[in-house]
Design an enzyme around this catalytic site. Sequence first.
Site, PDB file in Angstrom:
ATOM      1  N   PHE A  34      55.080   5.735   9.734  1.00 38.14           N
ATOM      2  CA  PHE A  34      54.452   4.579  10.390  1.00 38.14           C
ATOM      3  C   PHE A  34      52.971   4.497  10.084  1.00 38.14           C
ATOM      4  O   PHE A  34      52.383   5.435   9.549  1.00 38.14           O
ATOM      5  CB  PHE A  34      54.695   4.617  11.905  1.00 38.14           C
ATOM      6  N   SER A  57      53.272   8.408   2.468  1.00 35.66           N
ATOM      7  CA  SER A  57      54.069   9.143   3.462  1.00 35.66           C
ATOM      8  C   SER A  57      55.557   8.975   3.133  1.00 35.66           C
ATOM      9  O   SER A  57      56.325   9.939   3.136  1.00 35.66           O
ATOM     10  CB  SER A  57      53.819   8.603   4.875  1.00 35.66           C
ATOM     11  N   VAL A 151      51.657  13.492   6.174  1.00 35.13           N
ATOM     12  CA  VAL A 151      52.780  12.548   6.295  1.00 35.13           C
ATOM     13  C   VAL A 151      52.724  11.975   7.705  1.00 35.13           C
ATOM     14  O   VAL A 151      52.897  12.700   8.685  1.00 35.13           O
ATOM     15  CB  VAL A 151      54.128  13.257   6.058  1.00 35.13           C
ATOM     16  N   LYS A 152      52.445  10.685   7.777  1.00 31.37           N
ATOM     17  CA  LYS A 152      52.361  10.061   9.112  1.00 31.37           C
ATOM     18  C   LYS A 152      53.785   9.702   9.509  1.00 31.37           C
ATOM     19  O   LYS A 152      54.228   8.563   9.361  1.00 31.37           O
ATOM     20  CB  LYS A 152      51.439   8.837   9.028  1.00 31.37           C
ATOM     21  N   SER A 153      54.481  10.726   9.961  1.00 30.67           N
ATOM     22  CA  SER A 153      55.919  10.559  10.199  1.00 30.67           C
ATOM     23  C   SER A 153      56.192  10.153  11.637  1.00 30.67           C
ATOM     24  O   SER A 153      55.307  10.218  12.497  1.00 30.67           O
ATOM     25  CB  SER A 153      56.644  11.875   9.896  1.00 30.67           C
TER      26      SER A 153
END
Length: 296
Positions: A34, A57, A151-153
């Site tokens: 996101f 990401s 990683v903008k998970s």
Amino acid sequence: MKNQIIYLNGNYVGKEDAVISIYDHGFLYGDGVFEGIRAYEGNVFKLTEHIKRLYESAHSIMLEIPHQKEEMADIIIETIRKNKLESAYIRVVVSRGAGDLGLDPRSCSTPTVIVIAEELAIYANDLYERGLKLASVGYRRSSPDVLNPQVKSLNYLNNILVKLSSMQSHADEALILNNQGFVTEGSADNIFIVKNGVIKTPPIYLGALEGITRNAIIDIAKEQGYLVEEVPFTLHDVYTADEVFLTGTAAEVIPVVSVDNRKIGSGYPDVITKDLLNAFRKKTLIDGVLCYSKNL
Ligand code: PMP
């Protein structure tokens, strides 16, 4: 907000109709990515940078976003326009999509793509005037060999746990160390300290998200003639700093006046933090991609 329009998998739908499957692996496993983006008076700030980070990401977790980057930019702008918003907080979510109950991502045939644009819920002015209280927490930032902070998970449990811990210490926000004891970041913001006029922030490799506001502040500070260093530091350096502030898309630049019950500097938001916040706010009004104007 009235008649909010959400982008969901190719359609612009009302909030009530923006529903996804309970088998979506974003929901079942946090399998997705996101971005949080902001529009200021009709301009989207750092749109290219946010889209780049979203795609990086996704690439890292082998999730193919079913749109070209330019198309994604158009979808974001269109969502803002449909909601007639000049100032907005935008959330872009891409999940693995609906699949079976097992972890195997191959059971998910189509990623879910969502863009939400909302009226901005600005942090209370009061917080910028009195500054935040931080508490360092026992949980460590997930290391790059476990869950890379770059990683903008959708898996924000590490961040949520640190937030909960800081709340138990009656603080406004958490300060997270890595497993070597170096300061990394807050639960959803990057950290800066100021010592003898020099502005310092931890290098990304210590375990922080490479914040887009962080990078903008580094550029702005250099433009203003400050010396900026990306160097490792510890809690002791934070406790004895002249100024401390956090940066993030939602928070912008927010002063910190106490950390683990130690007063920071004067105990009030100070000169360099205020200077950078003003310069940042000016920049948000002149930079950016035009998305919507009530006068058009
Ligand atoms: N760190 C984390 C863990 C975050 O979630 C965020 C906000 N998304 C930030 C830092 C700040 O990043 P940005 O300036 O790009 O919003």
